[in-house]
Design a protein around this motif. Structure first.
Motif, PDB file in Angstrom:
ATOM      1  N   PHE A   1       0.831  -1.204   0.000  1.00 20.90           N
ATOM      2  CA  PHE A   1       0.000   0.000   0.000  1.00 20.90           C
ATOM      3  C   PHE A   1       0.866   1.254   0.000  1.00 20.90           C
ATOM      4  O   PHE A   1       2.007   1.248   0.448  1.00 20.90           O
ATOM      5  CB  PHE A   1      -0.944   0.021   1.209  1.00 20.90           C
ATOM      6  CG  PHE A   1      -0.258   0.112   2.541  1.00 20.90           C
ATOM      7  CD1 PHE A   1       0.146   1.330   3.062  1.00 20.90           C
ATOM      8  CD2 PHE A   1      -0.026  -1.035   3.304  1.00 20.90           C
ATOM      9  CE1 PHE A   1       0.776   1.422   4.300  1.00 20.90           C
ATOM     10  CE2 PHE A   1       0.600  -0.965   4.540  1.00 20.90           C
ATOM     11  CZ  PHE A   1       0.997   0.269   5.035  1.00 20.90           C
ATOM     12  N   ALA A   2       0.279   2.341  -0.523  1.00 14.51           N
ATOM     13  CA  ALA A   2       0.932   3.652  -0.521  1.00 14.51           C
ATOM     14  C   ALA A   2      -0.086   4.671  -0.026  1.00 14.51           C
ATOM     15  O   ALA A   2      -1.068   4.978  -0.713  1.00 14.51           O
ATOM     16  CB  ALA A   2       1.410   4.011  -1.924  1.00 14.51           C
ATOM     17  N   LEU A   3       0.137   5.172   1.170  1.00 12.44           N
ATOM     18  CA  LEU A   3      -0.788   6.102   1.827  1.00 12.44           C
ATOM     19  C   LEU A   3      -0.258   7.528   1.689  1.00 12.44           C
ATOM     20  O   LEU A   3       0.864   7.829   2.118  1.00 12.44           O
ATOM     21  CB  LEU A   3      -0.931   5.729   3.302  1.00 12.44           C
ATOM     22  CG  LEU A   3      -1.778   6.649   4.182  1.00 12.44           C
ATOM     23  CD1 LEU A   3      -3.222   6.720   3.685  1.00 12.44           C
ATOM     24  CD2 LEU A   3      -1.733   6.175   5.642  1.00 12.44           C
ATOM     25  N   ASN A   4      -1.065   8.408   1.091  1.00 10.37           N
ATOM     26  CA  ASN A   4      -0.675   9.810   0.935  1.00 10.37           C
ATOM     27  C   ASN A   4      -0.829  10.526   2.272  1.00 10.37           C
ATOM     28  O   ASN A   4      -1.948  10.676   2.773  1.00 10.37           O
ATOM     29  CB  ASN A   4      -1.538  10.497  -0.118  1.00 10.37           C
ATOM     30  CG  ASN A   4      -1.375   9.888  -1.489  1.00 10.37           C
ATOM     31  OD1 ASN A   4      -0.303   9.400  -1.849  1.00 10.37           O
ATOM     32  ND2 ASN A   4      -2.442   9.890  -2.277  1.00 10.37           N
ATOM     33  N   VAL A   5       0.291  10.961   2.815  1.00 17.02           N
ATOM     34  CA  VAL A   5       0.281  11.602   4.131  1.00 17.02           C
ATOM     35  C   VAL A   5       0.606  13.091   3.969  1.00 17.02           C
ATOM     36  O   VAL A   5      -0.279  13.943   3.978  1.00 17.02           O
ATOM     37  CB  VAL A   5       1.255  10.907   5.093  1.00 17.02           C
ATOM     38  CG1 VAL A   5       1.160  11.530   6.491  1.00 17.02           C
ATOM     39  CG2 VAL A   5       0.964   9.417   5.162  1.00 17.02           C
ATOM     40  N   ASN A   6       1.897  13.409   3.797  1.00 19.79           N
ATOM     41  CA  ASN A   6       2.324  14.793   3.558  1.00 19.79           C
ATOM     42  C   ASN A   6       2.856  14.913   2.127  1.00 19.79           C
ATOM     43  O   ASN A   6       3.889  15.514   1.882  1.00 19.79           O
ATOM     44  CB  ASN A   6       3.402  15.191   4.570  1.00 19.79           C
ATOM     45  CG  ASN A   6       2.929  15.061   6.008  1.00 19.79           C
ATOM     46  OD1 ASN A   6       1.889  15.595   6.377  1.00 19.79           O
ATOM     47  ND2 ASN A   6       3.677  14.339   6.829  1.00 19.79           N
ATOM     48  N   THR A   7       2.131  14.352   1.194  1.00 18.11           N
ATOM     49  CA  THR A   7       2.589  14.147  -0.171  1.00 18.11           C
ATOM     50  C   THR A   7       2.346  15.385  -1.037  1.00 18.11           C
ATOM     51  O   THR A   7       1.328  16.060  -0.893  1.00 18.11           O
ATOM     52  CB  THR A   7       1.818  12.961  -0.791  1.00 18.11           C
ATOM     53  OG1 THR A   7       1.743  11.902   0.167  1.00 18.11           O
ATOM     54  CG2 THR A   7       2.471  12.454  -2.056  1.00 18.11           C
TER      55      THR A   7
ATOM     56  N   SER B   1      -4.620  13.675   0.335  1.00 13.94           N
ATOM     57  CA  SER B   1      -3.642  13.256   1.346  1.00 13.94           C
ATOM     58  C   SER B   1      -4.197  13.537   2.724  1.00 13.94           C
ATOM     59  O   SER B   1      -5.148  14.328   2.889  1.00 13.94           O
ATOM     60  CB  SER B   1      -2.316  14.003   1.166  1.00 13.94           C
ATOM     61  OG  SER B   1      -2.486  15.377   1.507  1.00 13.94           O
ATOM     62  N   LEU B   2      -3.597  12.931   3.724  1.00 20.11           N
ATOM     63  CA  LEU B   2      -4.021  13.177   5.104  1.00 20.11           C
ATOM     64  C   LEU B   2      -3.780  14.640   5.471  1.00 20.11           C
ATOM     65  O   LEU B   2      -4.601  15.273   6.153  1.00 20.11           O
ATOM     66  CB  LEU B   2      -3.254  12.234   6.038  1.00 20.11           C
ATOM     67  CG  LEU B   2      -3.798  12.025   7.443  1.00 20.11           C
ATOM     68  CD1 LEU B   2      -5.281  11.684   7.450  1.00 20.11           C
ATOM     69  CD2 LEU B   2      -2.996  10.939   8.159  1.00 20.11           C
ATOM     70  N   GLN B   3      -2.676  15.207   4.995  1.00 21.90           N
ATOM     71  CA  GLN B   3      -2.380  16.614   5.278  1.00 21.90           C
ATOM     72  C   GLN B   3      -3.459  17.533   4.714  1.00 21.90           C
ATOM     73  O   GLN B   3      -3.913  18.465   5.394  1.00 21.90           O
ATOM     74  CB  GLN B   3      -1.018  16.988   4.683  1.00 21.90           C
ATOM     75  CG  GLN B   3      -0.608  18.431   4.952  1.00 21.90           C
ATOM     76  CD  GLN B   3       0.741  18.768   4.354  1.00 21.90           C
ATOM     77  OE1 GLN B   3       1.237  18.083   3.466  1.00 21.90           O
ATOM     78  NE2 GLN B   3       1.354  19.832   4.848  1.00 21.90           N
TER      79      GLN B   3
ATOM     80  N   VAL C   1       1.248  15.980   9.140  1.00 17.98           N
ATOM     81  CA  VAL C   1       0.988  14.850  10.038  1.00 17.98           C
ATOM     82  C   VAL C   1       2.302  14.226  10.478  1.00 17.98           C
ATOM     83  O   VAL C   1       3.244  14.091   9.679  1.00 17.98           O
ATOM     84  CB  VAL C   1       0.105  13.803   9.325  1.00 17.98           C
ATOM     85  CG1 VAL C   1      -0.095  12.571  10.195  1.00 17.98           C
ATOM     86  CG2 VAL C   1      -1.246  14.421   8.951  1.00 17.98           C
ATOM     87  N   ASN C   2       2.384  13.848  11.744  1.00 13.43           N
ATOM     88  CA  ASN C   2       3.562  13.155  12.274  1.00 13.43           C
ATOM     89  C   ASN C   2       3.589  11.733  11.710  1.00 13.43           C
ATOM     90  O   ASN C   2       2.748  10.904  12.059  1.00 13.43           O
ATOM     91  CB  ASN C   2       3.510  13.138  13.804  1.00 13.43           C
ATOM     92  CG  ASN C   2       4.737  12.506  14.425  1.00 13.43           C
ATOM     93  OD1 ASN C   2       5.164  11.421  14.042  1.00 13.43           O
ATOM     94  ND2 ASN C   2       5.301  13.187  15.412  1.00 13.43           N
ATOM     95  N   GLU C   3       4.553  11.461  10.835  1.00 13.38           N
ATOM     96  CA  GLU C   3       4.571  10.173  10.133  1.00 13.38           C
ATOM     97  C   GLU C   3       4.948   9.015  11.051  1.00 13.38           C
ATOM     98  O   GLU C   3       4.461   7.890  10.883  1.00 13.38           O
ATOM     99  CB  GLU C   3       5.511  10.259   8.935  1.00 13.38           C
ATOM    100  CG  GLU C   3       4.990  11.214   7.870  1.00 13.38           C
ATOM    101  CD  GLU C   3       5.918  11.374   6.672  1.00 13.38           C
ATOM    102  OE1 GLU C   3       6.724  10.456   6.421  1.00 13.38           O
ATOM    103  OE2 GLU C   3       5.836  12.420   5.995  1.00 13.38           O
ATOM    104  N   ASN C   4       5.803   9.248  12.033  1.00 10.91           N
ATOM    105  CA  ASN C   4       6.163   8.172  12.950  1.00 10.91           C
ATOM    106  C   ASN C   4       4.968   7.748  13.795  1.00 10.91           C
ATOM    107  O   ASN C   4       4.745   6.555  14.039  1.00 10.91           O
ATOM    108  CB  ASN C   4       7.322   8.609  13.858  1.00 10.91           C
ATOM    109  CG  ASN C   4       8.644   8.665  13.121  1.00 10.91           C
ATOM    110  OD1 ASN C   4       8.876   7.892  12.189  1.00 10.91           O
ATOM    111  ND2 ASN C   4       9.505   9.583  13.514  1.00 10.91           N
TER     112      ASN C   4
END
Length: 231
Positions: A174-180, A200-202, A209-212
């Motif tokens: 999977f590839a999740l768009n976070v801060n993309t 994206s989540l952002q 978003v904190n990725e960790n």
């Protein structure tokens, strides 16, 4: 059955280098399974999970259409992006910094032997994770991945998925768009789907978003749904 997952946090890593690592781990599991059947042994097969981000890259699945890449070779270079036709299912997608990618390389005989269930369970991992952020993620019938506002003019994809499986061993994921940087999706027809957007989540939350922290949530939901344990 071995339900332990060997986790590797690879950071920002070249796509081809990571693909080669996946292939090596995939083949090791296959070799163990073949040895067990030939020699009637019962050596445990290993399961792996890679967390990674890639530099800008477009990948085209084995059933994809190259026309869904809207850039020439020279334009790819201008964008500092690479391109690979690869051996997963699905069409074309983009990977880049700020996107959390998970590659489970599993022997499904350690879990359940059902590819359809595997994909739906992967989707559910992401759905549960995004719900933790107050979103309402869902599936779109006939389209693998995780979406928002399905069935409306505002439907948009937040997580793409594509896998390869042989002898119940999986790779890709999977590839999740976070801060993309979503601008890179403008240069493809994402997953071959012309009438739906990506997000994206952002973008959805209005802040970075904190990725960790996000990866910790993904791991917890993966362990819960697959009844597995990261080591």
């Amino acid at each position: 059955m071995n339900k332990k997952l060997h986790l590797q946090e690879l950071g920002l890593r070249d796509y081809k280098e990571t693909w080669d690592l996946q292939e090596d781990l995939f083949q090791e599991i296959l070799d163990t399974k073949i040895k067990n059947r030939r020699e009637e042994t019962s050596i445990n097969t290993q399961n792996h999970f890679l967390f990674v981000e890639h530099p800008h890259v477009y990948t085209l699945g084995k059933n994809g259409d190259i026309k869904n890449l809207l850039l020439s070779e020279d334009q790819l270079k201008e964008k500092n992006a690479s391109f690979y036709p690869i051996n997963r299912g699905g069409d074309i997608t983009y990977h880049g910094p700020g996107q959390i990618i998970g590659y489970p390389i599993l022997d499904l005989e350690n879990f359940f032997t059902d590819i359809h269930r595997y994909l739906r369970t992967l989707e559910e991992v992401i759905i549960l994770t995004l719900k933790d952020y107050g979103l309402k993620p869902e599936r779109s019938e006939g389209e693998t991945g995780v979406w928002l506002d399905v069935g409306t003019p505002f439907a948009r994809k937040i997580c793409a998925m594509g896998v390869r499986a042989s002898r119940w061993v999986t790779m890709h994921g999977f590839a999740l768009n976070v801060n993309t940087d979503l601008g890179y999706f403008d240069h493809i027809v994402p997953c071959g789907i012309k009438d739906k957007a990506v997000t994206s989540l952002q973008v959805e939350l209005g802040h970075k978003v904190n990725e960790n922290e996000l990866k910790t949530k993904i791991k917890a939901n993966f362990e819960k749904l697959f009844e597995a344990k990261f080591v």
